[in-house]
Design a protein around this motif. Sequence first.
Motif, mmCIF file in Angstrom:
data_model
loop_
_atom_site.group_PDB
_atom_site.id
_atom_site.type_symbol
_atom_site.label_atom_id
_atom_site.label_comp_id
_atom_site.label_asym_id
_atom_site.label_seq_id
_atom_site.Cartn_x
_atom_site.Cartn_y
_atom_site.Cartn_z
ATOM 1 N N PRO A 278 57.143 45.432 17.604
ATOM 2 C CA PRO A 278 56.855 46.861 17.648
ATOM 3 C C PRO A 278 55.994 47.302 16.467
ATOM 4 N N HIS B 151 68.340 42.561 17.896
ATOM 5 C CA HIS B 151 67.787 41.337 17.310
ATOM 6 C C HIS B 151 67.412 41.462 15.839
ATOM 7 N N CYS C 190 61.547 39.640 17.238
ATOM 8 C CA CYS C 190 61.300 40.419 18.456
ATOM 9 C C CYS C 190 61.109 39.473 19.645
ATOM 10 N N VAL C 191 61.658 39.882 20.779
ATOM 11 C CA VAL C 191 61.614 39.072 21.993
ATOM 12 C C VAL C 191 60.316 39.363 22.752
ATOM 13 N N CYS D 133 59.575 42.148 25.414
ATOM 14 C CA CYS D 133 60.624 43.158 25.449
ATOM 15 C C CYS D 133 59.987 44.497 25.070
ATOM 16 N N ARG D 134 60.403 45.538 25.764
ATOM 17 C CA ARG D 134 59.960 46.885 25.386
ATOM 18 C C ARG D 134 61.175 47.788 25.226
ATOM 19 N N GLY D 135 62.283 47.169 24.887
ATOM 20 C CA GLY D 135 63.543 47.898 24.851
ATOM 21 C C GLY D 135 63.516 49.111 23.953
ATOM 22 N N CYS D 136 63.030 48.949 22.755
ATOM 23 C CA CYS D 136 63.065 50.081 21.826
ATOM 24 C C CYS D 136 62.052 51.154 22.223
ATOM 25 N N VAL E 276 65.300 43.348 14.254
ATOM 26 C CA VAL E 276 63.877 43.469 13.939
ATOM 27 C C VAL E 276 63.633 44.561 12.888
ATOM 28 N N PHE E 277 64.422 45.619 13.002
ATOM 29 C CA PHE E 277 64.199 46.771 12.126
ATOM 30 C C PHE E 277 65.113 46.745 10.901
ATOM 31 N N TYR F 204 52.885 48.152 20.971
ATOM 32 C CA TYR F 204 52.885 46.713 20.713
ATOM 33 C C TYR F 204 51.454 46.220 20.609
ATOM 34 N N PHE G 163 69.164 50.563 18.456
ATOM 35 C CA PHE G 163 69.078 49.973 19.793
ATOM 36 C C PHE G 163 68.849 48.466 19.746
ATOM 37 N N CYS G 164 67.962 48.023 18.917
ATOM 38 C CA CYS G 164 67.533 46.617 18.956
ATOM 39 C C CYS G 164 68.668 45.687 18.523
HETATM 40 S S1 SF4 Z 1 60.911 45.175 21.644
HETATM 41 FE FE1 SF4 Z 1 63.051 44.530 22.040
HETATM 42 S S2 SF4 Z 1 63.444 42.825 20.620
HETATM 43 FE FE2 SF4 Z 1 61.569 43.853 19.951
HETATM 44 S S3 SF4 Z 1 62.242 45.310 18.404
HETATM 45 FE FE3 SF4 Z 1 62.226 46.413 20.347
HETATM 46 S S4 SF4 Z 1 64.296 46.207 21.238
HETATM 47 FE FE4 SF4 Z 1 64.065 44.703 19.572
#
Ligand code: SF4
Length: 70
Positions: free
Chosen positions: A7, A26, A44-45, A48-51, A28-29, A63, A23-24
């Motif tokens: 991100p 993993h 970061c996966v 993934c666009r979770g955040c 990352v933040f 991204y 939220f993440c």
């Molecule tokens: S894209 Fe997914 S893995 Fe990457 S920082 Fe966001 S939630 Fe986390």
Amino acid sequence: MTKNWYPIIDYEKCTGCLACANFCPHGVFEIDDGKPIVAHPENCVEFCRGCQKGACENEAIHYPGDSKKD
Ligand code: SF4
Ligand code: SF4
């Protein structure tokens, strides 16, 4: 290999709500002075666009390679 998916935070749009960091799953933040920073982009996966989709309500996350309108 250089990591090419992580991100990027637009601090002009970010309100510091920290939803992305919460939220993440993993790690990352990290939080620095009340704002999220992308401290561990290597976690970061890929694609993934979770955040972005699931957390940020301010369109402050994109991204590498995303078009500017995103
Ligand atoms: S894209 Fe997914 S893995 Fe990457 S920082 Fe966001 S939630 Fe986390
Ligand atoms: S969810 Fe969006 S607005 Fe909230 S801290 Fe993260 S990037 Fe900033």
